[in-house]
Design a protein around this motif. Structure first.
Motif, mmCIF file in Angstrom:
data_model
loop_
_atom_site.group_PDB
_atom_site.id
_atom_site.type_symbol
_atom_site.label_atom_id
_atom_site.label_comp_id
_atom_site.label_asym_id
_atom_site.label_seq_id
_atom_site.Cartn_x
_atom_site.Cartn_y
_atom_site.Cartn_z
ATOM 1 N N ASP A 26 0.822 -1.220 0.000
ATOM 2 C CA ASP A 26 0.000 0.000 0.000
ATOM 3 C C ASP A 26 0.847 1.259 0.000
ATOM 4 O O ASP A 26 0.328 2.368 0.037
ATOM 5 N N TYR A 27 2.168 1.103 -0.017
ATOM 6 C CA TYR A 27 3.039 2.264 -0.168
ATOM 7 C C TYR A 27 4.362 1.830 -0.789
ATOM 8 O O TYR A 27 4.745 0.651 -0.739
ATOM 9 N N ILE A 28 5.070 2.783 -1.384
ATOM 10 C CA ILE A 28 6.396 2.571 -1.963
ATOM 11 C C ILE A 28 7.351 3.527 -1.264
ATOM 12 O O ILE A 28 7.037 4.703 -1.070
ATOM 13 N N ASP A 29 8.508 3.033 -0.882
ATOM 14 C CA ASP A 29 9.435 3.868 -0.122
ATOM 15 C C ASP A 29 10.043 4.985 -0.965
ATOM 16 O O ASP A 29 10.218 6.105 -0.488
ATOM 17 N N LEU A 30 10.383 4.682 -2.220
ATOM 18 C CA LEU A 30 10.992 5.693 -3.080
ATOM 19 C C LEU A 30 10.565 5.463 -4.523
ATOM 20 O O LEU A 30 10.750 4.376 -5.055
ATOM 21 N N MET A 31 9.990 6.479 -5.132
ATOM 22 C CA MET A 31 9.584 6.421 -6.537
ATOM 23 C C MET A 31 10.389 7.459 -7.312
ATOM 24 O O MET A 31 10.483 8.610 -6.904
ATOM 25 N N LEU A 32 10.967 7.039 -8.438
ATOM 26 C CA LEU A 32 11.798 7.920 -9.247
ATOM 27 C C LEU A 32 11.223 8.092 -10.645
ATOM 28 O O LEU A 32 10.553 7.194 -11.158
ATOM 29 N N ILE A 33 11.525 9.216 -11.275
ATOM 30 C CA ILE A 33 11.315 9.378 -12.712
ATOM 31 C C ILE A 33 12.522 8.755 -13.401
ATOM 32 O O ILE A 33 13.659 9.120 -13.117
ATOM 33 N N HIS A 34 12.294 7.828 -14.300
ATOM 34 C CA HIS A 34 13.392 7.033 -14.850
ATOM 35 C C HIS A 34 14.326 7.827 -15.767
ATOM 36 O O HIS A 34 15.533 7.624 -15.750
ATOM 37 N N GLN A 35 13.776 8.714 -16.567
ATOM 38 C CA GLN A 35 14.580 9.473 -17.522
ATOM 39 C C GLN A 35 14.018 10.890 -17.640
ATOM 40 O O GLN A 35 12.807 11.094 -17.503
ATOM 41 N N PRO A 36 14.863 11.876 -17.933
ATOM 42 C CA PRO A 36 14.393 13.268 -18.059
ATOM 43 C C PRO A 36 13.782 13.543 -19.431
ATOM 44 O O PRO A 36 14.183 14.474 -20.130
ATOM 45 N N PHE A 37 12.822 12.724 -19.830
ATOM 46 C CA PHE A 37 12.161 12.887 -21.119
ATOM 47 C C PHE A 37 10.653 12.880 -20.928
ATOM 48 O O PHE A 37 10.145 12.586 -19.851
ATOM 49 N N ASN A 38 9.925 13.166 -22.027
ATOM 50 C CA ASN A 38 8.466 13.239 -22.002
ATOM 51 C C ASN A 38 8.062 14.353 -21.027
ATOM 52 O O ASN A 38 8.877 15.193 -20.648
ATOM 53 N N ASP A 39 6.833 14.371 -20.589
ATOM 54 C CA ASP A 39 6.339 15.412 -19.683
ATOM 55 C C ASP A 39 6.714 15.037 -18.245
ATOM 56 O O ASP A 39 5.881 14.591 -17.463
ATOM 57 N N TYR A 40 8.002 15.242 -17.906
ATOM 58 C CA TYR A 40 8.407 14.815 -16.570
ATOM 59 C C TYR A 40 7.915 15.772 -15.480
ATOM 60 O O TYR A 40 7.866 15.401 -14.301
ATOM 61 N N TYR A 41 7.506 16.990 -15.850
ATOM 62 C CA TYR A 41 6.885 17.864 -14.852
ATOM 63 C C TYR A 41 5.518 17.322 -14.453
ATOM 64 O O TYR A 41 5.152 17.306 -13.269
ATOM 65 N N GLY A 42 4.748 16.869 -15.435
ATOM 66 C CA GLY A 42 3.460 16.253 -15.119
ATOM 67 C C GLY A 42 3.637 14.993 -14.289
ATOM 68 O O GLY A 42 2.872 14.731 -13.353
ATOM 69 N N THR A 43 4.654 14.229 -14.621
ATOM 70 C CA THR A 43 4.966 13.024 -13.851
ATOM 71 C C THR A 43 5.289 13.384 -12.405
ATOM 72 O O THR A 43 4.808 12.737 -11.461
ATOM 73 N N TYR A 44 6.086 14.410 -12.228
ATOM 74 C CA TYR A 44 6.504 14.786 -10.879
ATOM 75 C C TYR A 44 5.312 15.291 -10.054
ATOM 76 O O TYR A 44 5.214 15.025 -8.855
ATOM 77 N N ARG A 45 4.372 16.013 -10.713
ATOM 78 C CA ARG A 45 3.168 16.464 -9.999
ATOM 79 C C ARG A 45 2.371 15.264 -9.488
ATOM 80 O O ARG A 45 1.851 15.290 -8.360
ATOM 81 N N ALA A 46 2.270 14.231 -10.318
ATOM 82 C CA ALA A 46 1.547 13.022 -9.898
ATOM 83 C C ALA A 46 2.258 12.361 -8.724
ATOM 84 O O ALA A 46 1.614 11.853 -7.788
ATOM 85 N N MET A 47 3.572 12.380 -8.736
ATOM 86 C CA MET A 47 4.337 11.788 -7.639
ATOM 87 C C MET A 47 4.195 12.616 -6.360
ATOM 88 O O MET A 47 4.087 12.072 -5.254
ATOM 89 N N GLU A 48 4.191 13.938 -6.490
ATOM 90 C CA GLU A 48 3.988 14.794 -5.316
ATOM 91 C C GLU A 48 2.622 14.524 -4.683
ATOM 92 O O GLU A 48 2.489 14.466 -3.453
ATOM 93 N N GLU A 49 1.631 14.360 -5.532
ATOM 94 C CA GLU A 49 0.279 14.091 -5.050
ATOM 95 C C GLU A 49 0.239 12.750 -4.309
ATOM 96 O O GLU A 49 -0.353 12.644 -3.222
#
Length: 543
Positions: A36-59
């Motif tokens: 029910d939780y993950i200790d650490l989630m990373l964006i794999h590569q600095p490509f595509n819409d990684y800002y949108g990805t990061y917002r989802a991770m912050e949420e």
């Protein structure tokens, strides 16, 4: 082990970039990890819409689904840009770091913004002679430590978290045994002098490399590469799942085949690795292999996303027109599909005119039941005869050859393989690991398959004395490349021009191991080293 005793890290891949896709990817990771939780989630590569990805991770972080979030492969400019415009600073930046690429400037930027420097590939997969480097070896010798331990200690003392990858228990233990010594400042300075400042893999800031990189094309899905199958329009993964491992043991074919649930687990995992190529046969476990494969495909992936291959020959009528037309319908029914991507003749039929066989196969292609044709295990002159027949009559030729080929059996190099290469026929060999004998130091293993597989024993055990020397060399190169024996044996296949070796396995981790071979390129001298002890064998496979 209790969940709170583990620290789990995973990543959002490029194709899942953007807010909505990243949200779905996070949920998928939670489901697969059964947590029910993950200790650490990373964006794999600095490509595509990684800002949108990061917002989802912050949420997800605020919701308690992620305990920490970070990035991977972010060069200083992109890391600084991200840090200045997000609400939660990345906890980690996981970048390729090793003695030949120490990331000094990037490390200082990470320190400035409070981002932990984490190293993937601390050994650079043994590239550039990492483990034989005289500076590293000499320093390690002073402390009674291996080159690998010396490298890890250097990075740890440089305030870099390390991720040494290994599938060997002894090597894992060795990698942990680095906290009972410290390198002197003189030792640290000597290793700092090895820094070349260039990646052993890929620069994410070089447009030329990025444009040709599989990371940025459809030719790579995670860890998998894809290639055109001969002269067809079929794009197949560089590894193929051999489905003889699936089926009902009650069929009396093999005692070690897997039931529907375990078969589906293997197939699902292969799909997750990006493998899209599956090979079965009408007679594997009395047709239940096809049934289990078809059921798993239906439950896990769209039909048009996979390449399904099956075979015909070991049935009534062998390759007569009547047999071929009858058997294709049974195969399609058991697989639950209305077409087959690749239909393979399992052997050469000396009792049926080649014209009858080739015309019948061609009719299946014209009818849309089959996309392409392949052949398996025969003499070179037989294959040439079939191909010439197709050419003379304007019928569909074969685009693939599934022959018996590995470091312990290379008889087809005399005739069949040169013919295939001349005709631009894709090679998809079976038994690339010699029924496991190339995957382990010991000749035999205490498994149900090893104890009951009389076919494999008949293929390999009579030449055990001479072939064990080759197995020893595979083991030696596995140490040299910091790889597994499986990966070396498969890397040799790729070095020999093989399109997609067929991997028959009964455990999911065997496919993870095999996929690692795609990251290894053997030096020419190592290919020769593996081959030089080979002695002629009796022909096995062709009838």
């Amino acid at each position: 082990m209790a969940r709170d005793q583990l620290f789990l890290t995973t990543k959002v891949w490029i194709s899942n970039g953007g807010y909505e896709k990243a949200k779905a990817s996070i949920e998928e990771s939670l489901r697969k990890l059964k947590s029910d939780y993950i200790d650490l989630m990373l964006i794999h590569q600095p490509f595509n819409d990684y800002y949108g990805t990061y917002r989802a991770m912050e949420e997800a972080y605020r919701e308690g689904k992620l305990r920490a979030i970070g990035v991977s492969n972010f060069y200083p400019d992109r890391l600084v840009d991200l840090c200045q415009f997000v609400e939660i600073t990345p906890a980690v930046n996981q970048v390729g770091t090793h003695p030949f690429l120490q990331q000094g400037a990037a490390h200082e930027i990470m320190k400035k913004y409070g981002v932990q420097h984490e190293s993937w590939g601390p050994f650079a997969e043994g590239k550039k002679g990492m483990f034989s480097n005289p500076v590293i070896q000499e320093i390690g010798g002073k402390y009674g430590k291996s080159a690998a331990q010396t490298i890890l200690r250097f990075l740890i003392q440089s305030d870099v978290v390390v991720i040494p990858k290994s599938t060997h228990q002894a090597r894992m233990a060795e990698n942990f045994d680095v906290f009972d010594f410290s390198l002197s400042e003189a030792d640290m300075e000597a290793i700092r002098g090895l820094d070349e400042g260039t990646s052993a893999f890929l620069s994410h800031q070089d447009p030329a490399q990025l444009n040709s990189s599989p990371l940025c094309t459809e030719e790579r899905n995670g860890r998998m590469d894809y290639v055109q199958l001969g002269g067809s329009d079929i794009r197949a993964s560089r590894l193929c799942v051999g489905c003889m491992s699936f089926g009902d043991p009650a069929s009396k074919m093999h005692a070690w085949t897997l039931d529907p649930q375990k078969s589906e687990e293997i197939i699902r995992h292969a799909l997750e690795l990006g493998i899209n190529f599956f090979d079965t046969a009408n007679t594997y476990s009395a047709g239940t292999s096809e049934e289990y494969l078809g059921r798993a495909i239906k439950n896990n992936v769209s039909r048009d996303k996979v390449v399904l291959a099956s075979k015909v020959y070991f049935n009534e009528g062998h390759l007569s027109r009547t047999a071929i037309l009858r058997e294709i319908n049974g195969t399609l029914r058991r697989l639950g599909t209305d077409y087959l991507d690749l239909y393979i003749i399992h052997r050469f039929d000396s009792d049926t005119p080649v014209e009858e066989t080739m015309e019948a196969l061609h009719s299946l292609v014209k009818a849309g039941k089959v996309r392409a044709l392949g052949a398996s295990a025969m003499y070179g002159y037989q294959f040439c005869q079939l191909q010439m027949c197709a050419k003379d009559h304007g019928w569909t030729p074969f685009v693939s050859m599934q022959n018996h080929y590995n470091l312990l059996y290379r008889e087809d190099e005399r005739e069949l393989i040169p013919i295939c290469d001349q005709m631009h026929v894709a090679r998809t060999p079976y038994s690339p690991l010699a029924a496991g004998r190339l995957a382990r130091p010991e000749w035999s293993a205490d498994t149900l398959r090893s104890r009951t597989d009389k076919v494999a024993a008949s293929k390999y055990d009579s030449t055990q004395e001479s072939d064990r020397r080759i197995v020893k060399r595979v083991q030696e190169l596995a140490e040299k490349y910091a790889a597994t024996m499986t990966q070396i044996a498969l890397a040799w296949q790729f070095a020999k021009g093989v399109t997609s070796p067929i991997i028959g396995a009964t455990k999911v981790e065997y496919f993870d191991d095999a996929a690692g071979a795609l990251n290894i390129t053997l030096a020419a001298e190592d290919v020769s080293y593996l081959e030089e002890l080979y002695v002629p064998h009796r022909v096995v496979g062709a009838l």
